[in-house]
Design an enzyme around this catalytic site. Structure first.
Site, PDB file in Angstrom:
ATOM      1  N   MET A   1      -7.792   3.781   4.688  1.00  0.00           N
ATOM      2  CA  MET A   1      -7.037   2.579   5.008  1.00  0.00           C
ATOM      3  C   MET A   1      -5.543   2.835   4.804  1.00  0.00           C
ATOM      4  O   MET A   1      -5.140   3.918   4.396  1.00  0.00           O
ATOM      5  CB  MET A   1      -7.519   1.408   4.151  1.00  0.00           C
ATOM      6  CG  MET A   1      -8.923   0.936   4.519  1.00  0.00           C
ATOM      7  SD  MET A   1      -9.426  -0.570   3.667  1.00  0.00           S
ATOM      8  CE  MET A   1      -9.660   0.047   2.007  1.00  0.00           C
ATOM      9  N   CYS A   2      -4.742   1.822   5.037  1.00  0.00           N
ATOM     10  CA  CYS A   2      -3.286   1.930   4.973  1.00  0.00           C
ATOM     11  C   CYS A   2      -2.807   1.818   3.524  1.00  0.00           C
ATOM     12  O   CYS A   2      -3.589   1.623   2.604  1.00  0.00           O
ATOM     13  CB  CYS A   2      -2.655   0.833   5.816  1.00  0.00           C
ATOM     14  SG  CYS A   2      -3.308   0.724   7.500  1.00  0.00           S
ATOM     15  N   GLN A   3      -1.489   1.955   3.333  1.00  0.00           N
ATOM     16  CA  GLN A   3      -0.894   1.689   2.031  1.00  0.00           C
ATOM     17  C   GLN A   3       0.346   0.824   2.202  1.00  0.00           C
ATOM     18  O   GLN A   3       1.021   0.860   3.237  1.00  0.00           O
ATOM     19  CB  GLN A   3      -0.551   2.984   1.296  1.00  0.00           C
ATOM     20  CG  GLN A   3      -1.787   3.706   0.761  1.00  0.00           C
ATOM     21  CD  GLN A   3      -1.481   4.634  -0.389  1.00  0.00           C
ATOM     22  OE1 GLN A   3      -0.494   4.478  -1.116  1.00  0.00           O
ATOM     23  NE2 GLN A   3      -2.341   5.614  -0.581  1.00  0.00           N
ATOM     24  N   ILE A  78       2.518   2.228   5.621  1.00  0.00           N
ATOM     25  CA  ILE A  78       2.109   3.466   6.277  1.00  0.00           C
ATOM     26  C   ILE A  78       0.669   3.276   6.742  1.00  0.00           C
ATOM     27  O   ILE A  78      -0.166   2.765   6.005  1.00  0.00           O
ATOM     28  CB  ILE A  78       2.261   4.703   5.372  1.00  0.00           C
ATOM     29  CG1 ILE A  78       1.611   4.498   4.004  1.00  0.00           C
ATOM     30  CG2 ILE A  78       3.730   5.058   5.203  1.00  0.00           C
ATOM     31  CD1 ILE A  78       1.649   5.725   3.107  1.00  0.00           C
ATOM     32  N   ASN A 108      -3.404  -4.063   4.323  1.00  0.00           N
ATOM     33  CA  ASN A 108      -4.201  -2.885   4.028  1.00  0.00           C
ATOM     34  C   ASN A 108      -5.657  -3.323   3.947  1.00  0.00           C
ATOM     35  O   ASN A 108      -6.013  -4.177   3.132  1.00  0.00           O
ATOM     36  CB  ASN A 108      -3.761  -2.258   2.702  1.00  0.00           C
ATOM     37  CG  ASN A 108      -4.769  -1.263   2.165  1.00  0.00           C
ATOM     38  OD1 ASN A 108      -5.503  -0.633   2.916  1.00  0.00           O
ATOM     39  ND2 ASN A 108      -4.824  -1.145   0.841  1.00  0.00           N
TER      40      ASN A 108
END
Length: 255
Positions: A1-3, A78, A108
């Site tokens: 997953m994203c941050q 990100i 996220n």
């Protein structure tokens, strides 16, 4: 997953130290290499910078880290794509306008879109579950409060209720800001740290860099940094799962 990475500061400040570690997670020290973006709130409103390239090797990311102007609120994201193509249109943060102010949102997690309602007043421009969820939040705020901006307490209560409803569709960590207040909701993993007097020293976990904050801050400076995972060897605090926290002027709001 994203941050996720966010800053809420009492006075305009730069985020370059935290960015030096965080941006490396976009393809160097971690796998989030499907684009990145930043929303900076200036006196002119929200300035949005997005790039579909990996932040660890992005020229634009390097320039942003080095040259961004001091601000009170920043959201940085990100991306590791789970829904939607790798494209600028699908990069976070997303921005909409409510009550005469820009609002920026970054997520996220992963939401099942067939379990999400269809937005009515605000429409996604891209293909992500994240932007759809943001539009649903904006819908809820306008439908409930109308044309007049609510108090911080009323806003927090409705955001918390709306976020809990959206979270039934999956994992919903997010940050949301209007340039004055920063909201941060933890579903699985989200941390924060306050930097204030007496300032100490910090070392980044993603690169060989450290700082003595007292050399760069005045006695009345203070800021909150929020990140998916701690960026430094400071005493970060985990946001409890399921909780929506609010920060303003570099400190936590008691709401």
């Amino acid at each position: 997953m994203c941050q996720l990475l966010g800053m809420n500061s009492f006075k305009p400040a730069r985020l370059d130290f935290s960015l030096a570690g965080f941006l490396r997670r976009g393809g160097e020290t971690d796998e989030h290499a499907d684009g990145w973006g930043a929303a900076c709130f200036t006196d002119r409103g929200c300035e949005l910078l997005i790039d579909e390239g990996a932040s660890a090797t992005s020229v634009a990311a390097e320039h942003f880290q080095r040259e961004h102007c001091p601000v009170r609120n920043v959201l940085v994201h990100i991306r590791k794509a789970t829904q939607g193509a790798v494209s600028r249109q699908n990069c976070h943060p997303f921005v909409r306008q409510l009550w005469g102010r820009d609002w920026a949102f970054a997520h996220n997690g992963n939401l099942e879109r067939d379990k999400l309602a269809v937005p009515q007043l605000f429409q996604p421009a891209g293909e992500t579950d994240s932007e759809q969820a943001f539009c649903l939040i904006c819908d809820a705020l306008v439908q409930h409060f109308g044309a007049e901006a609510p108090t911080h307490e009323a806003l927090h209560a409705l955001l918390s209720e709306t976020a809990d409803r959206i979270a039934q569709a999956g994992t919903f960590n997010f940050m949301l800001s209007n340039g004055e207040i920063l909201f941060a909701r933890c579903a699985t993993e989200l941390h924060y740290v306050q930097r204030a007097w007496p300032f100490g020293r910090a070392r980044l976990l993603d690169c060989e860099r450290e700082i003595e904050f007292a050399q760069y801050n005045n006695l009345d400076d203070r800021m909150i940094i929020v990140a998916t995972r701690p960026l430094t060897d400071e005493a970060w605090q985990a946001i409890p799962q399921g909780r929506l926290m609010a920060f303003m002027q570099g400190q936590m709001l008691a709401i």
